[in-house]
Design an enzyme around this catalytic site. Structure first.
Site, mmCIF file in Angstrom:
data_model
loop_
_atom_site.group_PDB
_atom_site.id
_atom_site.type_symbol
_atom_site.label_atom_id
_atom_site.label_comp_id
_atom_site.label_asym_id
_atom_site.label_seq_id
_atom_site.Cartn_x
_atom_site.Cartn_y
_atom_site.Cartn_z
ATOM 1 C CD GLU A 42 10.956 -2.000 5.981
ATOM 2 O OE1 GLU A 42 11.921 -1.671 5.230
ATOM 3 O OE2 GLU A 42 10.820 -3.128 6.486
ATOM 4 N NE ARG A 67 4.404 -9.322 13.744
ATOM 5 C CZ ARG A 67 3.063 -9.377 13.559
ATOM 6 N NH1 ARG A 67 2.518 -10.429 12.965
ATOM 7 N NH2 ARG A 67 2.301 -8.387 13.964
ATOM 8 C CB CYS A 72 4.491 2.559 -3.242
ATOM 9 S SG CYS A 72 5.600 2.690 -4.670
ATOM 10 C CG HIS A 111 3.080 6.237 -5.462
ATOM 11 N ND1 HIS A 111 3.482 5.502 -4.367
ATOM 12 C CD2 HIS A 111 1.763 6.530 -5.257
ATOM 13 C CE1 HIS A 111 2.464 5.359 -3.537
ATOM 14 N NE2 HIS A 111 1.416 5.977 -4.056
ATOM 15 C CG ASP A 126 -1.382 4.712 -2.341
ATOM 16 O OD1 ASP A 126 -0.588 3.803 -2.025
ATOM 17 O OD2 ASP A 126 -1.020 5.869 -2.602
#
Length: 274
Positions: A42, A67, A72, A111, A126
């Site tokens: 998210e 939580r 990435c 990334h 990943d």
């Protein structure tokens, strides 16, 4: 802000393992799959104007204790810390996302992926590629391929880069390309800051929340196009249009992300910030 170290190890390995449904001394593959199928992807912080902290204290507070999910940099640095605590060697590699790029477009290295050495193996790990991250680590070797809950992936070479590809029917799509050269944390922090603050970054301008499960079902809520809730398997895809005011309830019900509300500006914020 939490500790800004080289993220050597988690403070509480037991809490992390509990968060992903494991205990004891799991293997790299077990940790990778459990993380990838438990903690959501998210970008709720960047889309509300916050650059996520990469300090290990903050990562544990947010993704483990709180939580929440993350993108990435958060996912793969938390995974780094856990794997190092379990005795693995981990290097950081920065990749250019190729998926969705037009021909000739060169994107920034925004990334983060991992090179993991464990038990004599060298693996690509990943858990932070949003809608379609690896379920399992892949041997870090040209030609390596795998089928993961029906999704086929392989690693190819393109010039100096290694390219992760995913099967789309009979064709292969490039997901991202990376140089096999480790980068320091300062480069990751720079990429994180750019991705979370650059006005044209899709993580600033839009919404992306995603999960996947052991069966290979991928669920996403995104406005990178029409605002929609999408479910996808290797053989099917359904997408349902969503109204903006429905998003907070969907975040809670479908992704386990409670406590968000819609700001009059249209952005999602924490309820206490309204």
């Amino acid at each position: 802000m939490g500790r800004r170290t080289s993220v050597l190890a988690v403070n509480d390995l037991g809490a992390y393992l509990t968060r992903i449904g494991l205990e004891g001394s799991p293997t790299v593959a077990q940790v990778h799959r459990a993380h990838a199928t438990t903690i959501p992807f998210e970008n709720l912080d960047p889309q509300r104007g916050l650059a996520p902290s990469l300090g290990i204290d903050d990562l544990e507070r947010k993704l483990v204790g709180g939580r929440r999910g993350g993108y990435c940099f958060e996912h793969n640095l938390l995974l780094t810390a856990a794997l190092r605590e379990l005795g693995c060697e981990v290097d950081w590699l920065l990749a250019r996302v190729r998926l969705g790029a037009v021909e000739g477009q060169v994107r920034p290295r925004s990334h983060l992926v991992l090179r993991v050495r464990s038990g004599g193996e060298e693996l690509l790990a990943d858990v932070g590629f949003g809608m379609g991250t690896l379920l399992d680590p892949l041997p870090l070797a040209v030609g390596a391929s795998d089928e993961q809950a029906g999704w086929r992936v392989r690693l190819q070479r393109d010039g100096s880069e290694l390219v992760l590809q995913a099967a789309d029917g009979e064709r292969w799509l490039d997901l991202y390309g990376f140089l096999p050269d480790p980068v320091p944390l300062v480069d990751i922090e720079m990429s994180n800051w750019w991705t979370a603050t650059y006005p044209g970054s899709p993580f600033v301008t839009g919404l992306m929340v995603a999960t996947q499960d052991e069966r290979g079902v991928r669920t996403s809520l995104s406005d990178w196009g029409e605002l929609a809730l999408t479910e996808q398997t290797p053989r099917s895809r359904t997408s349902t249009a969503v109204k903006r005011d429905e998003v907070p309830a969907l975040l809670a019900a479908r992704f386990g992300l409670d406590g968000f509300a819609l700001h009059p500006s249209g952005r999602l914020v924490r309820e206490e910030d309204l």
